[in-house]
Scaffold this active site. Structure first.
Site, PDB file in Angstrom:
ATOM      1  N   ASP A   7      31.610  46.857  41.065  1.00 28.69           N
ATOM      2  CA  ASP A   7      32.947  46.649  40.504  1.00 28.69           C
ATOM      3  C   ASP A   7      33.656  47.998  40.333  1.00 28.69           C
ATOM      4  OD1 ASP A   7      35.180  46.111  38.967  1.00 28.69           O
ATOM      5  OD2 ASP A   7      34.127  44.762  37.603  1.00 28.69           O
ATOM      6  N   ASP A  16      43.834  42.638  45.230  1.00 30.40           N
ATOM      7  CA  ASP A  16      44.289  41.412  44.569  1.00 30.40           C
ATOM      8  C   ASP A  16      45.529  41.699  43.726  1.00 30.40           C
ATOM      9  OD1 ASP A  16      42.102  40.143  45.653  1.00 30.40           O
ATOM     10  OD2 ASP A  16      40.825  40.460  43.898  1.00 30.40           O
ATOM     11  N   THR A  48      43.650  45.571  58.731  1.00 23.68           N
ATOM     12  CA  THR A  48      42.567  44.865  58.033  1.00 23.68           C
ATOM     13  C   THR A  48      42.715  43.371  58.332  1.00 23.68           C
ATOM     14  OG1 THR A  48      43.696  44.239  55.978  1.00 23.68           O
ATOM     15  CG2 THR A  48      42.953  46.529  56.150  1.00 23.68           C
TER      16      THR A  48
HETATM   17  N1  SAH Z   1      40.576  44.925  52.139  1.00 25.04           N
HETATM   18  C1  SAH Z   1      40.345  43.615  52.719  1.00 25.04           C
HETATM   19  C2  SAH Z   1      40.218  42.529  51.633  1.00 25.04           C
HETATM   20  C3  SAH Z   1      41.409  42.368  50.735  1.00 25.04           C
HETATM   21  S1  SAH Z   1      41.177  41.122  49.469  1.00 25.04           S
HETATM   22  C4  SAH Z   1      41.450  43.296  53.696  1.00 25.04           C
HETATM   23  O1  SAH Z   1      42.505  43.928  53.632  1.00 25.04           O
HETATM   24  O2  SAH Z   1      41.279  42.415  54.541  1.00 25.04           O
HETATM   25  C5  SAH Z   1      40.689  42.149  48.110  1.00 25.04           C
HETATM   26  C6  SAH Z   1      39.175  42.400  48.079  1.00 25.04           C
HETATM   27  O3  SAH Z   1      38.894  43.269  47.001  1.00 25.04           O
HETATM   28  C7  SAH Z   1      38.347  41.136  47.846  1.00 25.04           C
HETATM   29  O4  SAH Z   1      37.336  41.062  48.828  1.00 25.04           O
HETATM   30  C8  SAH Z   1      37.795  41.316  46.445  1.00 25.04           C
HETATM   31  O5  SAH Z   1      36.525  40.706  46.266  1.00 25.04           O
HETATM   32  C9  SAH Z   1      37.724  42.830  46.329  1.00 25.04           C
HETATM   33  N2  SAH Z   1      37.808  43.309  44.952  1.00 25.04           N
HETATM   34  C10 SAH Z   1      38.670  42.877  44.007  1.00 25.04           C
HETATM   35  N3  SAH Z   1      38.480  43.518  42.840  1.00 25.04           N
HETATM   36  C11 SAH Z   1      37.470  44.411  43.058  1.00 25.04           C
HETATM   37  C12 SAH Z   1      36.819  45.353  42.234  1.00 25.04           C
HETATM   38  N4  SAH Z   1      37.155  45.501  40.938  1.00 25.04           N
HETATM   39  N5  SAH Z   1      35.836  46.113  42.776  1.00 25.04           N
HETATM   40  C13 SAH Z   1      35.487  45.957  44.080  1.00 25.04           C
HETATM   41  N6  SAH Z   1      36.069  45.061  44.916  1.00 25.04           N
HETATM   42  C14 SAH Z   1      37.048  44.298  44.411  1.00 25.04           C
END
Ligand code: SAH
Length: 214
Positions: free
Chosen positions: A96, A118, A192
Site C-alpha cells: 500500500d 483511483d 497503460t
Molecule cells: N496504472 C494502471 C492501473 C490504474 S487503476 C493503468 O493505468 O492501467 C489504479 C491502480 O492503482 C489499481 O490497480 C489499484 O489497485 C492501485 N492502487 C490504488 N491505491 C493504491 C495504493 N494505495 N497502493 C498501491 N496501489 C494502489
C-alpha cells in the site's frame, strides 16, 4: 470457491517469486546496493496489469523499475507479463502506497509514476487520492533532489485537484497538458491499459510532471 481461487492465486504468485519482493521492508535504503546498482530507480505506484512497467523496463535498460500494486490478483497479472517478456530490470511489490516510508529511505528514488490513479470522487475521500498533499510530501522525501513525479489521468476533476495539491506542496510543474495524445509529448509516451480504454471512449488524457527541489 473462495478457497480454490486463493490457492490458485498463491500458486501463480509463487511462480513469479523471482520478481516479487516478499519482504520489501528489509530492502529499505538498500534498493541501489541490492538491485539498481547505479541505475536510476523508477517507481510506479498502482501498476495495475503492468503494461507500462514492462514496456518502460524493456525500453530503458539503463533504469531499474519497481512496480507497486496493492491488489494481489492484479499484481500477479503484471508479474506474469514481466516473466513472459524476460525483463531483468523490473521487480514488483504488493504493498500500500500509504506506507512508502516503510520500504524506501529518504532520497532513494529518482522517478515516480502515477498512472490513472483511483479518483476517489467523493470530497470526504480526498485524502485517499494518491496526489493528495500528504502523499506528495512523502514522495518529496523519498525522491532525490531533481527527482520527478509523472502523473497522468483521464479524470479532469482529479487532475485539477492535483494541480492545486502540487502547488500547495511547492512542487514546480512542467509539461502540463489536458490532451497528451495530441501534444508533442505523445512521442515516446508509453500507454497503460487504462489509458487505451479511456482514450478509446473519447476521453482526453491529462498529464503533468513535477520536479523536486531540495
Ligand atoms: N496504472 C494502471 C492501473 C490504474 S487503476 C493503468 O493505468 O492501467 C489504479 C491502480 O492503482 C489499481 O490497480 C489499484 O489497485 C492501485 N492502487 C490504488 N491505491 C493504491 C495504493 N494505495 N497502493 C498501491 N496501489 C494502489
Amino acid at each position: 470457491m473462495r478457497m480454490r481461487k486463493k490457492k490458485n492465486l498463491d500458486k501463480r504468485l509463487d511462480a513469479c517469486k523471482s520478481i516479487i519482493i516478499e519482504n520489501p521492508e528489509t530492502q529499505k535504503g538498500l534498493w541501489d546496493k541490492n538491485f539498481a546498482k547505479g541505475r536510476k530507480i523508477c517507481l510506479e505506484i498502482g501498476c495495475g496489469k503492468g503494461t507500462f512497467a514492462v514496456t518502460s523496463a524493456q525500453r530503458n535498460p539503463e533504469n531499474f523499475y519497481i512496480a507497486l500494486e496493492v491488489v494481489p490478483d492484479v499484481l500477479v497479472l503484471a508479474a506474469e507479463k514481466a516473466i513472459a517478456q524476460n525483463t531483468e530490470n523490473l521487480v514488483f511489490i504488493c504493498f500500500d502506497a500509504a506506507k512508502l516510508f516503510e520500504i524506501f529511505e529518504k532520497n532513494e528514488i529518482d522517478e515516480i509514476y502515477l498512472n490513472f490513479s483511483d479518483p476517489w470522487p467523493k470530497a470526504r475521500h480526498a485524502k485517499r487520492r494518491l496526489t493528495y498533499i500528504s502523499f506528495l510530501n512523502i514522495y518529496k522525501e523519498i525522491l532525490k533532489n531533481g527527482g520527478k513525479i509523472f502523473f497522468k489521468t483521464d479524470n479532469r476533476p482529479l487532475f485539477d485537484f492535483s494541480l492545486e495539491q502540487f502547488g500547495e506542496a511547492n512542487i514546480p510543474l512542467s509539461d502540463v497538458t489536458n490532451d497528451l495524445h495530441n501534444s508533442p509529448w505523445e512521442e515516446g509516451n508509453i500507454h497503460t491499459e487504462y489509458e487505451d480504454n479511456f482514450s478509446a471512449k473519447g476521453f482526453c488524457i491529462n498529464r503533468l510532471v513535477g520536479t523536486i527541489e531540495k
